[in-house]
Design an enzyme around this catalytic site. Structure first.
Site, mmCIF file in Angstrom:
data_model
loop_
_atom_site.group_PDB
_atom_site.id
_atom_site.type_symbol
_atom_site.label_atom_id
_atom_site.label_comp_id
_atom_site.label_asym_id
_atom_site.label_seq_id
_atom_site.Cartn_x
_atom_site.Cartn_y
_atom_site.Cartn_z
ATOM 1 N N ASP A 7 0.569 -1.267 -0.369
ATOM 2 C CA ASP A 7 0.044 0.488 0.281
ATOM 3 C C ASP A 7 0.743 1.352 0.185
ATOM 4 O OD1 ASP A 7 -2.482 -1.986 0.305
ATOM 5 O OD2 ASP A 7 -1.747 -2.069 1.789
ATOM 6 N N HIS B 17 -4.248 -2.461 -5.868
ATOM 7 C CA HIS B 17 -3.734 -1.550 -6.371
ATOM 8 C C HIS B 17 -4.703 -0.323 -6.461
ATOM 9 C CE1 HIS B 17 -0.382 -4.912 -7.102
ATOM 10 N NE2 HIS B 17 -0.085 -3.923 -6.012
HETATM 11 P P1 IMP Z 1 -2.071 -12.462 3.582
HETATM 12 O O1 IMP Z 1 -0.688 -12.727 2.028
HETATM 13 O O2 IMP Z 1 -3.120 -12.143 2.267
HETATM 14 O O3 IMP Z 1 -2.192 -14.504 4.139
HETATM 15 O O4 IMP Z 1 -1.814 -11.499 4.454
HETATM 16 C C1 IMP Z 1 -0.826 -12.436 5.048
HETATM 17 C C2 IMP Z 1 -0.304 -10.295 5.350
HETATM 18 O O5 IMP Z 1 0.255 -9.427 4.677
HETATM 19 C C3 IMP Z 1 -1.934 -9.937 6.253
HETATM 20 O O6 IMP Z 1 -1.011 -8.816 7.359
HETATM 21 C C4 IMP Z 1 -2.422 -9.014 5.484
HETATM 22 O O7 IMP Z 1 -2.830 -7.566 6.320
HETATM 23 C C5 IMP Z 1 -0.625 -8.950 4.612
HETATM 24 N N1 IMP Z 1 -0.911 -8.602 3.441
HETATM 25 C C6 IMP Z 1 -1.115 -9.437 1.997
HETATM 26 N N2 IMP Z 1 -1.457 -8.809 0.519
HETATM 27 C C7 IMP Z 1 -1.032 -7.691 0.930
HETATM 28 C C8 IMP Z 1 -1.372 -6.145 0.330
HETATM 29 O O8 IMP Z 1 -1.346 -6.272 -0.697
HETATM 30 N N3 IMP Z 1 -1.229 -5.031 1.055
HETATM 31 C C9 IMP Z 1 -1.272 -5.080 2.330
HETATM 32 N N4 IMP Z 1 -0.981 -5.961 2.865
HETATM 33 C C10 IMP Z 1 -1.099 -7.541 2.533
HETATM 34 MG MG MG Z 2 -2.522 -2.633 -1.906
#
Ligand code: IMP
Ligand code: MG
Length: 366
Positions: free
Chosen positions: A27, A57
């Site tokens: 982000d 995105h």
């Molecule tokens: P997961 O990859 O969805 O299992 O999430 C694992 C960790 O990564 C969590 O803390 C999510 O909030 C964070 N996370 C995954 N994808 C993103 C993203 O695109 N932006 C911000 N945080 C992310």
């Molecule tokens: Mg994002």
């Protein structure tokens, strides 16, 4: 701005791939920067590396806001071929919806070997207390699909009938473009410290998120990369669990105007001031050649909409200079508002005759 990479001495053209990755916890504004770079540099190909639709995105182009989870953010440049690399995990329903929303069906290709997220992967993550509560996963099935891939049991795109019209050898296309000296933009996802290897384990995503991984995801080798653009937001945010150095309390975040909500989950993001120590580490882990700094107008509202360095206040300029001094890498793009045109582009000014800003070019005094 595209100054061809010098030849390697064997008469072959250079290999001008640019990799775009997040420097903190995701982000950072990769969507905006990737879209801007695609419109400016008109790459032959924008290829999506990175993880799956856990990423979100945001691109604001011609007053329309797009929230993308799989399509490369460079889609705004109509002349770019759009590809999804084999290292990515795709949820076919989400992809088809995005293709429709962005009207890109005639120029998008999905690699035969891209991994497929199925319903059971999402269910597995939702049912896992470890993932949904302890880690704060987005529960989009990405980690479960990647785990199954490691076990060599996941389905690949080539086995999915609804994806047949889009299936291509994306790596072959990318390599052909590079060999003929065409520009390729590689887009990563998440941020450096959500990396499975280099992040705040176990509070991380399900694969590495650095520039090297983004290259591996799309089949580009380390010697084929010309530029690595690392994106930092002017303050740090984090969604989900895990440490956040200097985290502010919620009221303070609201007061500063730093409150944000996750693109994918709608969750509130935690926030902290810019972390110079993490930035330096991110520059190292990604081999950054340039930095894009986003949302500088949120820190310094007086500069909102600025498009030249001269219109920055001295405080804003000092902040940028400190980032350059502490990381050793030039800040060549500065976001000054949400729109695609709200940007200060210093790539020509700071790059010198090489057309790129190398870490070595910066001196301690600058
Ligand atoms: P997961 O990859 O969805 O299992 O999430 C694992 C960790 O990564 C969590 O803390 C999510 O909030 C964070 N996370 C995954 N994808 C993103 C993203 O695109 N932006 C911000 N945080 C992310
Ligand atoms: Mg994002």
């Amino acid at each position: 701005m595209f100054i061809r990479h010098q030849s390697y001495g064997d008469g072959k053209p250079g290999l001008p791939a640019t990799v775009i990755v997040g420097g903190f916890f995701g982000d950072e504004g990769k969507g905006k920067i990737a879209a801007y770079l695609a419109l400016e540099d008109k790459p032959a190909i924008c290829v999506r590396g990175g993880n799956g639709p856990n990423a979100g995105h945001t691109v604001l182009y011609k007053r329309v806001q797009y929230s993308l989870r799989l399509i490369p953010s460079g889609f705004v440049n109509q002349s770019s071929r759009l590809l999804i690399g084999p290292g990515v995990a795709v949820d076919p329903g989400i992809l088809l919806d995005e293709i429709q929303r962005t009207s890109t069906k005639d120029r998008i290709g999905v690699d035969y070997q891209t991994a497929i997220i199925e319903e059971r992967h999402k269910e597995q993550e939702c049912n896992s207390e470890h993932l949904s509560v302890k880690i704060g996963s987005t529960k989009k099935g990405v980690g479960a699909a990647n785990a199954e891939r490691a076990l060599r049991m996941v389905k690949l795109a080539r086995q999915v009938p609804m994806l047949q019209p889009y299936l291509v050898d994306s790596v072959g296309e990318v390599q052909e473009s590079l060999a003929s000296g065409e520009r390729v933009h590689v887009e990563g996802t998440q941020g450096t410290f959500l990396s499975l290897y280099h992040g705040t384990y176990p509070f991380v995503t399900s694969k590495d998120t650095t520039a090297s991984q983004a290259c591996a995801d799309v089949g580009v080798g380390p010697t084929q990369v010309d530029d690595v653009m690392v994106i930092f937001k002017s303050y740090v945010t984090r969604v989900g669990q895990g440490p956040l150095e200097g985290q502010l309390d919620r009221d303070e975040v609201l007061r500063k105007g730093w409150m944000e909500y996750g693109t994918v989950t709608g969750r509130e993001r935690r926030a902290a001031p810019f972390d110079f120590h993490l930035a330096k580490r991110a520059v190292q882990l990604n081999g950054a050649t340039q930095i894009a700094l986003t949302k500088l107008d949120v820190l310094y509202p007086a500069i909102k909409g600025a498009t030249s360095r001269e219109s920055l206040t001295s405080e804003a300029r000092d902040f940028v200079t400190r980032i350059e001094r502490e990381t050793g890498v030039r800040v060549t793009l500065i976001g000054t508002g949400p729109g695609n045109e709200d940007i200060i582009d210093l790539r020509q000014v700071k790059a010198g005759s090489q057309g790129r800003a190398k870490p070595a070019l910066i001196s301690k005094q600058s």
